[in-house]
Design an enzyme around this catalytic site. Structure first.
Site, mmCIF file in Angstrom:
data_model
loop_
_atom_site.group_PDB
_atom_site.id
_atom_site.type_symbol
_atom_site.label_atom_id
_atom_site.label_comp_id
_atom_site.label_asym_id
_atom_site.label_seq_id
_atom_site.Cartn_x
_atom_site.Cartn_y
_atom_site.Cartn_z
ATOM 1 N N ARG A 126 0.810 -1.234 0.000
ATOM 2 C CA ARG A 126 0.000 0.000 0.000
ATOM 3 C C ARG A 126 0.837 1.275 0.000
ATOM 4 N NH1 ARG A 126 -3.086 -3.011 3.902
ATOM 5 N NH2 ARG A 126 -4.719 -4.125 2.778
ATOM 6 N N LYS A 148 3.214 11.364 -11.691
ATOM 7 C CA LYS A 148 2.334 10.514 -12.499
ATOM 8 C C LYS A 148 3.038 9.180 -12.714
ATOM 9 C CE LYS A 148 -0.504 13.644 -15.243
ATOM 10 N NZ LYS A 148 -0.809 14.129 -16.601
ATOM 11 N N GLU A 190 9.828 17.351 -25.415
ATOM 12 C CA GLU A 190 9.151 17.732 -24.161
ATOM 13 C C GLU A 190 9.676 19.071 -23.635
ATOM 14 O OE1 GLU A 190 6.494 16.262 -23.069
ATOM 15 O OE2 GLU A 190 6.629 14.077 -23.194
ATOM 16 N N LYS A 232 7.645 22.940 -14.843
ATOM 17 C CA LYS A 232 6.793 21.828 -14.406
ATOM 18 C C LYS A 232 6.449 21.975 -12.912
ATOM 19 C CE LYS A 232 5.562 17.096 -14.802
ATOM 20 N NZ LYS A 232 5.659 15.827 -15.481
ATOM 21 N N GLU A 242 -4.186 17.122 -11.589
ATOM 22 C CA GLU A 242 -4.725 17.493 -12.906
ATOM 23 C C GLU A 242 -6.236 17.699 -12.903
ATOM 24 O OE1 GLU A 242 -2.695 15.701 -16.311
ATOM 25 O OE2 GLU A 242 -4.568 15.818 -17.405
ATOM 26 N N ARG A 246 -2.824 21.647 -14.789
ATOM 27 C CA ARG A 246 -1.814 20.626 -15.124
ATOM 28 C C ARG A 246 -2.045 20.019 -16.513
ATOM 29 N NH1 ARG A 246 1.194 15.994 -11.497
ATOM 30 N NH2 ARG A 246 2.354 15.140 -13.263
ATOM 31 N N ASN A 250 -0.027 18.399 -21.207
ATOM 32 C CA ASN A 250 -0.347 17.376 -22.213
ATOM 33 C C ASN A 250 -0.474 17.962 -23.614
ATOM 34 O OD1 ASN A 250 -0.481 15.181 -20.407
ATOM 35 N ND2 ASN A 250 -2.464 15.920 -19.695
ATOM 36 N N HIS A 253 -0.309 15.759 -26.671
ATOM 37 C CA HIS A 253 -0.436 14.365 -26.239
ATOM 38 C C HIS A 253 -1.697 13.684 -26.761
ATOM 39 C CE1 HIS A 253 2.899 15.558 -23.770
ATOM 40 N NE2 HIS A 253 2.962 14.403 -23.142
ATOM 41 N N HIS A 257 -0.667 10.409 -28.283
ATOM 42 C CA HIS A 257 -1.062 9.098 -27.742
ATOM 43 C C HIS A 257 -1.783 8.275 -28.803
ATOM 44 C CE1 HIS A 257 -0.868 10.350 -23.196
ATOM 45 N NE2 HIS A 257 0.303 10.215 -23.746
ATOM 46 N N HIS A 270 7.891 8.046 -27.511
ATOM 47 C CA HIS A 270 6.891 8.934 -26.930
ATOM 48 C C HIS A 270 7.161 10.395 -27.308
ATOM 49 C CE1 HIS A 270 4.032 10.560 -24.061
ATOM 50 N NE2 HIS A 270 4.987 11.316 -23.553
HETATM 51 P P1 NAD Z 1 12.510 5.094 -22.193
HETATM 52 O O1 NAD Z 1 12.322 4.976 -20.759
HETATM 53 O O2 NAD Z 1 12.023 3.982 -23.063
HETATM 54 O O3 NAD Z 1 14.059 5.333 -22.497
HETATM 55 C C1 NAD Z 1 14.478 5.503 -23.815
HETATM 56 C C2 NAD Z 1 15.606 4.522 -24.187
HETATM 57 O O4 NAD Z 1 16.834 5.023 -23.697
HETATM 58 C C3 NAD Z 1 15.460 3.136 -23.615
HETATM 59 O O5 NAD Z 1 15.935 2.200 -24.546
HETATM 60 C C4 NAD Z 1 16.380 3.181 -22.401
HETATM 61 O O6 NAD Z 1 16.832 1.917 -22.000
HETATM 62 C C5 NAD Z 1 17.496 4.026 -22.924
HETATM 63 N N1 NAD Z 1 18.285 4.741 -21.953
HETATM 64 C C6 NAD Z 1 17.875 5.331 -20.809
HETATM 65 N N2 NAD Z 1 18.856 6.044 -20.273
HETATM 66 C C7 NAD Z 1 19.937 5.898 -21.073
HETATM 67 C C8 NAD Z 1 21.251 6.402 -21.044
HETATM 68 N N3 NAD Z 1 21.638 7.277 -20.123
HETATM 69 N N4 NAD Z 1 22.104 6.023 -22.001
HETATM 70 C C9 NAD Z 1 21.700 5.157 -22.995
HETATM 71 N N5 NAD Z 1 20.463 4.678 -23.092
HETATM 72 C C10 NAD Z 1 19.582 5.054 -22.138
HETATM 73 O O7 NAD Z 1 11.837 6.420 -22.770
HETATM 74 P P2 NAD Z 1 11.726 7.904 -22.212
HETATM 75 O O8 NAD Z 1 11.657 8.753 -23.397
HETATM 76 O O9 NAD Z 1 12.716 8.190 -21.172
HETATM 77 O O10 NAD Z 1 10.307 7.910 -21.480
HETATM 78 C C11 NAD Z 1 9.120 7.684 -22.198
HETATM 79 C C12 NAD Z 1 8.083 7.187 -21.232
HETATM 80 O O11 NAD Z 1 7.832 8.181 -20.248
HETATM 81 C C13 NAD Z 1 6.745 6.883 -21.891
HETATM 82 O O12 NAD Z 1 6.261 5.654 -21.407
HETATM 83 C C14 NAD Z 1 5.845 8.023 -21.437
HETATM 84 O O13 NAD Z 1 4.515 7.655 -21.349
HETATM 85 C C15 NAD Z 1 6.413 8.331 -20.092
HETATM 86 N N6 NAD Z 1 6.162 9.709 -19.647
HETATM 87 C C16 NAD Z 1 5.673 9.886 -18.411
HETATM 88 C C17 NAD Z 1 5.467 11.160 -17.928
HETATM 89 C C18 NAD Z 1 5.006 11.351 -16.511
HETATM 90 O O14 NAD Z 1 4.678 12.492 -16.153
HETATM 91 N N7 NAD Z 1 5.004 10.335 -15.692
HETATM 92 C C19 NAD Z 1 5.758 12.275 -18.732
HETATM 93 C C20 NAD Z 1 6.263 12.055 -20.008
HETATM 94 C C21 NAD Z 1 6.473 10.757 -20.455
HETATM 95 N N1 GLY Z 2 3.634 14.883 -18.514
HETATM 96 C C1 GLY Z 2 2.382 15.412 -18.132
HETATM 97 C C2 GLY Z 2 2.231 15.618 -16.665
HETATM 98 O O1 GLY Z 2 3.114 15.331 -15.899
HETATM 99 O O2 GLY Z 2 1.209 16.055 -16.231
#
Ligand code: NAD
Ligand code: GLY
Length: 366
Positions: A126, A148, A190, A232, A242, A246, A250, A253, A257, A270
């Site tokens: 939890r 998030k 982003e 942010k 949100e 907030r 997006n 997005h 998406h 992404h």
């Molecule tokens: P990812 O986590 O897939 O990483 C991208 C690639 O880079 C992967 O292959 C990873 O293994 C590699 N990698 C990571 N760090 C590295 C490094 N230092 N050197 C070499 N390779 C490295 O993708 P991302 O772009 O980081 O994140 C995308 C994800 O984040 C999506 O799932 C998206 O929905 C999510 N997201 C969430 C929020 C939120 O607010 N929580 C906001 C934006 C995106």
């Molecule tokens: N990436 C969108 C949010 O954090 O709200």
């Protein structure tokens, strides 16, 4: 005694859930970055098969001075693995190591690892504390901040998750050195997002420094990460869950998406889908008379220079609309978009399907 804190931080002000983002080169190996961590017997580092060989040892060594036991679980790499099955590997590791409810999770990797680790932390016994250690540009400027957490469902992106804040975010800018160029561009998408929704001066700065950012100039990256986190922090501090402002984070997005879900998760990154989605949302803003053609041209050129796609995949307007109706912003089946009201401010609005379909037809190729 830990060394005094001598690196830039951005504060996320959320009352008892407040925390700092530490931003500097070399933090993985610095004692100061790991001071003030939640106390516990054990820590679990969650990472993936790409990041583990690069950075897990360094984090394990840093945490060995803080926790009696430091375990590591290595997940398969990729958006396609952001699902229940992979999430369960984290729970398997926690239970297999006998981890109690004080165990601290460390998300070492990009947004996929961060979102899944956060969701695991929100639900294991939890709720246990977690720390974000983002290693992609996208994760440092966006996903590691704001709480998030989620996994994907085959029918929609990030559909299952929770709002759950980390205890701390540690951005070691040195980790960006090993990032593939395509991933760097995804992170720039982003960063660019923050301009038209909140700060046109920052957009001007990005325009001027884009070549330096693409060349990974450390000073330029440090400024871009810090300013993005500040914006942010300003947004999340007003609206953690949100219910209002907030949603502007997006921007791009709703279209993005739909691209990710329509092509299958992982086909486009992404950040690529968001970059192209912002171009489409700008066109929609223009068609609604909110911004002029000059803004759309300038913004599209910047996205293209950042190495991101500006033409969407030709999935067909019906398929886009189908995926967009599943978007979390949709209300009773009405699709909502973050649109630029005037450059520097954004708002959530609906738009007639026929107009959206025209934008999709104009912005997508076969
Ligand atoms: P990812 O986590 O897939 O990483 C991208 C690639 O880079 C992967 O292959 C990873 O293994 C590699 N990698 C990571 N760090 C590295 C490094 N230092 N050197 C070499 N390779 C490295 O993708 P991302 O772009 O980081 O994140 C995308 C994800 O984040 C999506 O799932 C998206 O929905 C999510 N997201 C969430 C929020 C939120 O607010 N929580 C906001 C934006 C995106
Ligand atoms: N990436 C969108 C949010 O954090 O709200």
């Amino acid at each position: 005694m830990p060394k005094p804190i001598d690196y830039p931080t951005v504060h996320i002000a959320l009352a008892e859930r407040s925390y700092d983002i530490a931003i500097a080169a070399g933090l993985l190996g610095s004692d100061a970055a790991w001071a003030q961590l939640p106390r516990a017997h054990a820590a679990l580092i969650v990472t993936n098969s790409t990041v583990a060989p690069l950075y897990a040892k360094r984090l394990e060594q840093a945490l060995a001075g803080v926790y009696a036991q430091v375990h590591t679980v290595v997940l398969p790499d990729g958006e396609a693995y952001k699902n229940w099955e992979t999430l369960n590997l984290i729970f398997d590791a926690l239970l297999g190591h006998g981890c109690d409810r004080h165990t601290v999770l460390f998300a070492l990797g990009g947004g996929v690892v961060g979102d899944m680790t956060g969701f695991a932390a929100a639900s294991y016994m939890r709720g246990v504390p977690f720390v974000q250690v983002p290693t992609t540009l996208l994760a440092q400027v966006d996903s590691s901040v704001g709480g998030k957490t989620a996994i994907n469902h085959p029918l929609g992106k990030n559909m299952i998750g929770a709002f759950y804040q980390p205890e701390r975010v540690v951005c070691d800018l040195d980790t960006l050195v090993t990032l593939p160029q395509r991933e760097l561009s995804a992170g720039l998408g982003e960063i660019i997002k923050y301009g038209p929704i909140a700060d046109m001066q920052f957009l001007d700065w990005i325009d001027t420094h884009l070549d330096a950012l693409l060349a990974r100039d450390p000073k330029a990256l440090a400024h871009a990460v810090k300013r993005s986190c500040e914006i942010k922090a300003w947004v999340v501090g007003q609206d953690e869950r949100e219910s209002g402002i907030r949603a502007i984070l997006n921007f791009g997005h709703t279209f993005g998406h739909a691209i990710e879900a329509g092509l299958g998760f992982g086909a486009w990154l992404h950040g690529e889908a968001v970059g192209c989605g912002m171009v489409m949302a700008s066109h929609l803003s223009q068609r609604l008379g909110l911004v002029d053609e000059a803004f759309v041209s300038r913004f599209t050129a910047l996205i293209e220079r950042a190495g991101l796609p500006i033409v969407g995949p030709k999935l067909g307007a019906d398929e886009y609309l189908h995926h967009m109706r599943v978007d979390k912003k949709a209300e009773a089946g009405e699709i909502k978009f973050v649109l630029i009201d005037k450059p520097g401010t954004a708002a959530v609005r609906g738009a007639p399907d026929a107009l959206v379909a025209q934008v999709i037809d104009d912005c997508c190729a076969g």
